[in-house]
Enzyme design. Structure first.
Site, PDB file in Angstrom:
ATOM      1  N   GLY A  36     -22.888  36.794 -77.250  1.00  0.00           N
ATOM      2  CA  GLY A  36     -21.940  36.908 -78.230  1.00  0.00           C
ATOM      3  C   GLY A  36     -22.162  37.933 -79.119  1.00  0.00           C
ATOM      4  O   GLY A  36     -23.150  38.347 -79.447  1.00  0.00           O
ATOM      5  N   GLY A  84     -22.015  39.217 -83.451  1.00  0.00           N
ATOM      6  CA  GLY A  84     -22.683  38.592 -84.741  1.00  0.00           C
ATOM      7  C   GLY A  84     -21.661  37.865 -85.340  1.00  0.00           C
ATOM      8  O   GLY A  84     -22.094  36.587 -85.831  1.00  0.00           O
ATOM      9  N   GLY A 142     -23.378  34.656 -83.666  1.00  0.00           N
ATOM     10  CA  GLY A 142     -24.491  34.869 -84.593  1.00  0.00           C
ATOM     11  C   GLY A 142     -24.548  33.879 -85.903  1.00  0.00           C
ATOM     12  O   GLY A 142     -25.375  33.219 -86.083  1.00  0.00           O
ATOM     13  N   GLU A 200     -37.031  40.724 -89.779  1.00  0.00           N
ATOM     14  CA  GLU A 200     -37.288  42.120 -89.724  1.00  0.00           C
ATOM     15  C   GLU A 200     -36.148  43.189 -89.434  1.00  0.00           C
ATOM     16  O   GLU A 200     -35.356  43.093 -88.756  1.00  0.00           O
ATOM     17  CB  GLU A 200     -38.032  41.905 -88.174  1.00  0.00           C
ATOM     18  CG  GLU A 200     -39.176  41.034 -88.138  1.00  0.00           C
ATOM     19  CD  GLU A 200     -40.394  41.473 -88.922  1.00  0.00           C
ATOM     20  OE1 GLU A 200     -40.368  42.475 -89.412  1.00  0.00           O
ATOM     21  OE2 GLU A 200     -41.391  40.537 -88.875  1.00  0.00           O
TER      22      GLU A 200
HETATM   23  P1  NAD Z   1     -27.215  44.497 -86.198  1.00  0.00           P
HETATM   24  O1  NAD Z   1     -27.973  43.846 -87.296  1.00  0.00           O
HETATM   25  O2  NAD Z   1     -25.917  44.849 -86.142  1.00  0.00           O
HETATM   26  O3  NAD Z   1     -27.466  43.266 -84.978  1.00  0.00           O
HETATM   27  C1  NAD Z   1     -28.659  42.401 -84.764  1.00  0.00           C
HETATM   28  C2  NAD Z   1     -28.302  41.205 -84.045  1.00  0.00           C
HETATM   29  O4  NAD Z   1     -27.828  40.490 -85.114  1.00  0.00           O
HETATM   30  C3  NAD Z   1     -27.231  41.225 -83.097  1.00  0.00           C
HETATM   31  O5  NAD Z   1     -27.757  40.317 -81.938  1.00  0.00           O
HETATM   32  C4  NAD Z   1     -26.090  40.949 -83.603  1.00  0.00           C
HETATM   33  O6  NAD Z   1     -25.052  40.287 -82.755  1.00  0.00           O
HETATM   34  C5  NAD Z   1     -26.548  39.912 -84.545  1.00  0.00           C
HETATM   35  N1  NAD Z   1     -25.766  39.679 -85.916  1.00  0.00           N
HETATM   36  C6  NAD Z   1     -24.675  40.588 -86.307  1.00  0.00           C
HETATM   37  N2  NAD Z   1     -24.171  39.893 -87.297  1.00  0.00           N
HETATM   38  C7  NAD Z   1     -24.697  38.622 -87.496  1.00  0.00           C
HETATM   39  C8  NAD Z   1     -24.663  37.635 -88.575  1.00  0.00           C
HETATM   40  N3  NAD Z   1     -23.739  37.611 -89.397  1.00  0.00           N
HETATM   41  N4  NAD Z   1     -25.136  36.295 -88.462  1.00  0.00           N
HETATM   42  C9  NAD Z   1     -25.903  36.270 -87.082  1.00  0.00           C
HETATM   43  N5  NAD Z   1     -26.231  37.362 -86.347  1.00  0.00           N
HETATM   44  C10 NAD Z   1     -25.691  38.347 -86.350  1.00  0.00           C
HETATM   45  O7  NAD Z   1     -28.397  45.261 -85.597  1.00  0.00           O
HETATM   46  P2  NAD Z   1     -28.361  46.368 -84.438  1.00  0.00           P
HETATM   47  O8  NAD Z   1     -27.459  47.569 -84.632  1.00  0.00           O
HETATM   48  O9  NAD Z   1     -28.213  45.487 -83.045  1.00  0.00           O
HETATM   49  O10 NAD Z   1     -29.905  46.955 -84.335  1.00  0.00           O
HETATM   50  C11 NAD Z   1     -30.236  48.007 -84.978  1.00  0.00           C
HETATM   51  C12 NAD Z   1     -31.020  47.740 -86.594  1.00  0.00           C
HETATM   52  O11 NAD Z   1     -32.195  46.973 -86.139  1.00  0.00           O
HETATM   53  C13 NAD Z   1     -31.528  48.743 -87.095  1.00  0.00           C
HETATM   54  O12 NAD Z   1     -31.489  48.902 -88.365  1.00  0.00           O
HETATM   55  C14 NAD Z   1     -33.219  48.826 -87.008  1.00  0.00           C
HETATM   56  O13 NAD Z   1     -33.863  49.388 -87.638  1.00  0.00           O
HETATM   57  C15 NAD Z   1     -33.261  47.539 -86.819  1.00  0.00           C
HETATM   58  N6  NAD Z   1     -34.401  47.064 -86.146  1.00  0.00           N
HETATM   59  C16 NAD Z   1     -35.535  46.381 -86.883  1.00  0.00           C
HETATM   60  C17 NAD Z   1     -36.801  46.241 -86.042  1.00  0.00           C
HETATM   61  C18 NAD Z   1     -37.873  45.681 -87.052  1.00  0.00           C
HETATM   62  O14 NAD Z   1     -38.881  45.108 -86.534  1.00  0.00           O
HETATM   63  N7  NAD Z   1     -38.179  45.552 -88.251  1.00  0.00           N
HETATM   64  C19 NAD Z   1     -37.012  46.318 -84.735  1.00  0.00           C
HETATM   65  C20 NAD Z   1     -35.754  46.856 -84.295  1.00  0.00           C
HETATM   66  C21 NAD Z   1     -34.767  47.221 -84.725  1.00  0.00           C
END
Ligand code: NAD
Length: 516
Positions: free
Chosen positions: A239, A241, A245, A284
């Site tokens: 699903g 976020g 989420g 992270e």
């Molecule tokens: P995102 O934050 O949009 O989504 C990540 C996950 O969070 C998804 O599964 C999404 O459905 C969920 N999510 C979104 N809103 C939420 C909420 N309100 N509550 C709970 N869950 C929620 O990130 P993205 O676009 O999928 O990924 C890219 C980002 O991830 C980049 O900023 C990248 O740098 C970061 N990233 C960080 C690391 C690390 O180890 N620091 C590793 C990989 C990616």
């Protein structure tokens, strides 16, 4: 969908042993595959995961733009059912002997190994990455399970004496039920980086992969079943976020959240859980990492390595790795040489040999293109890439961005400040070491940094001043699974890896026993 129909479709996915076979399977099916949640040890039909059958999300193949599958947008009541399954499984799993947990997780790693190519194929199709890159990440997912399954067999605890008065010792126990949430850039690798330690340390979980890349998480359910993970210990729900989420992290039944994703989402999760003080949070988050190129790293004996490492750090997985070095700073005396050699290398290695995949989604592709349009408006110099993009005929429907190298980008431009998360780098000159450090640290983020120099003293002098959780010197993306992984500033809080993951997934109590 009846369960025999869904079993048949699942076995069709498993039967693909080449990219071409998987591609034909997608073409041959009139209905996209529909992924199902994995709860209580079994896949459950979409109508059990939803309040209405219309609540589903379609996922598209980045390389071609075709729909591949649909996933349920799991609604709060179904999220709660998954959490309850994890809660019900906790008393037994948390008390299961380490040797037994270890054996089950080792079995998971073996099954992943046996199905390495199938996972790599679907990961490449789903995320847009090259098959070679996908294989590397599946190997890392396998290591996640083998590493933590053996880690727990060798744990020690600290004991201290208060002379003549007491013995104190630390007792750790599993922290409870976790929400494990991952992004779309390295789907299987990052989700298993959470699942493996969580289960190893005796916790149970509800895992939610990104809605953009859910395929390999779907296949994982089958692996857990076959490995004998008891029902409810790991539940995988699909699903977005905002709906799924948010309901998951906010639930009072959830004892901890291990999240990897964007900084704004990390902030939202902090807000959602602010009143639940005891909830473990490991965040992270994003990065905008600097690569520092000193003149001594451009001498002939190491020049090839310098260019190769800087290029790999910039363009591996089409720049969609949180650890990518997208701001390159080069000492002025070698600046022109670096720009020339770097551009030639990237053209040869990544553009002509086509070793860059497509970016993960149309939305993300549009976002990157807007930054490129901004670069053109701001009169940046494009050494590679351009606006409008040059695409082959077969790339027109997919989400392709050419590897892009920019110079003459102002320090305060959004291109230098924001995390673009694509195959786009800027190159900027610096005068001296102090300026290099200042430029590197001039960011809200602090995840990683890459330092290219042959001066041993500088490696420490500069390396220890960089505001980054991870500093790589003359190398990049080297991992040892025990090292603390995580960022400073807006790149996150908490560390994962080895005993640091143990801190996330366990609670510690100190016992005091009197001497007499
Ligand atoms: P995102 O934050 O949009 O989504 C990540 C996950 O969070 C998804 O599964 C999404 O459905 C969920 N999510 C979104 N809103 C939420 C909420 N309100 N509550 C709970 N869950 C929620 O990130 P993205 O676009 O999928 O990924 C890219 C980002 O991830 C980049 O900023 C990248 O740098 C970061 N990233 C960080 C690391 C690390 O180890 N620091 C590793 C990989 C990616």
């Amino acid at each position: 969908m009846s369960s025999s129909t869904s079993d048949r479709r699942l076995s069709e996915l498993w039967s693909c042993v080449t990219l071409d076979e998987a591609s034909s399977l997608i073409d041959s099916t009139s209905n996209p595959f529909s992924l199902q949640n994995f709860v209580g040890g079994q896949y459950i039909a979409p109508h059990d995961s939803l309040t209405s059958s219309s609540q589903h999300i379609t996922s598209f193949e980045p390389k071609t733009g075709r729909p591949i599958y649909t996933l349920p947008c799991t609604q709060p009541h179904a999220v709660e059912a998954a959490i309850k399954a994890a809660k019900a499984a906790f008393p037994s799993w948390s008390k299961t002997a380490r040797a037994e947990r270890s054996a089950i997780l080792w079995k998971v790693s073996e099954l992943l190994q046996q199905n390495r190519e199938v996972f790599a194929i679907w990961e490449s199709i789903d995320q847009g990455k090259t098959l070679d890159r996908a294989r590397i990440e599946v190997d890392r997912a396998i290591s996640n399970f083998s590493y933590f399954s053996t880690f727990i067999l060798h744990e020690q605890t600290a004991a201290r004496m208060v002379d003549g008065v007491a013995l104190t010792y630390e007792h750790r126990s599993p922290a409870g039920v976790f929400a494990l949430i991952s992004p779309w850039n390295m789907p299987l690798y990052l989700l298993t980086w959470k699942i493996a330690p969580c289960l190893a340390f005796g916790c149970t979980a509800v895992a939610k992969p990104s809605e953009v890349t859910s395929m390999t998480a779907f296949l994982l359910g089958d692996i857990f079943q076959k490995a004998g993970v008891p029902p409810g210990v790991i539940n995988i729900i699909f699903g977005d976020g905002a709906t799924t989420g948010a309901a998951l992290v906010a639930s009072p039944l959830i004892n901890g959240v291990s999240f990897t994703g964007g900084t704004q989402t990390g902030i939202a999760i902090r807000r959602l859980t602010a009143h639940q003080i005891g909830k473990h949070l490991s965040l992270e988050l994003g990065g905008k990492n600097p690569t520092l190129v000193f003149a001594d790293s451009m001498v002939p004996s190491v020049r090839e390595r310098t260019i190769r490492v800087a290029a790999m750090a910039a363009f591996e997985n089409q720049g969609e790795i949180c650890l990518c070095g997208s701001r390159i700073y080069v000492e002025k005396s070698v600046y022109n040489d670096f720009v020339r050699d770097f551009t030639a290398y990237v053209r040869e290695k990544y553009v002509l040999k086509q070793t860059v995949g497509a970016v993960a989604s149309l939305q993300h592709c549009d976002k990157i293109r807007r930054y490129l349009e901004l670069a053109a408006e701001q009169k940046a110099t494009f050494h590679l890439g351009g606006v409008p993009p040059t695409l082959n005929e077969d790339e027109a429907q997919g989400y392709w961005i050419e590897p892009t190298i920019l110079t003459d980008v102002a320090k305060n431009s959004a291109i230098q400040i924001d995390e673009i998360f694509g195959p786009v780098v800027t190159i900027t000159p610096f005068d001296n070491e102090q300026e290099a450090i200042q430029l590197a640290n001039d960011s809200e983020y602090g995840l990683a940094a890459i330092l290219l120099t042959t001066d041993g003293a500088r490696m420490r002098r500069v390396g220890e001043q960089l505001e980054a959780g991870l500093v790589w010197v003359n190398c990049w993306l080297v991992r040892e699974l025990g090292t603390p992984f995580g960022g400073m500033k807006n790149s996150g809080t908490g560390r994962e890896g080895g005993e640091h993951s143990r801190d996330v997934f366990t609670v510690v109590r100190t016992l005091h026993l009197p001497a007499y």
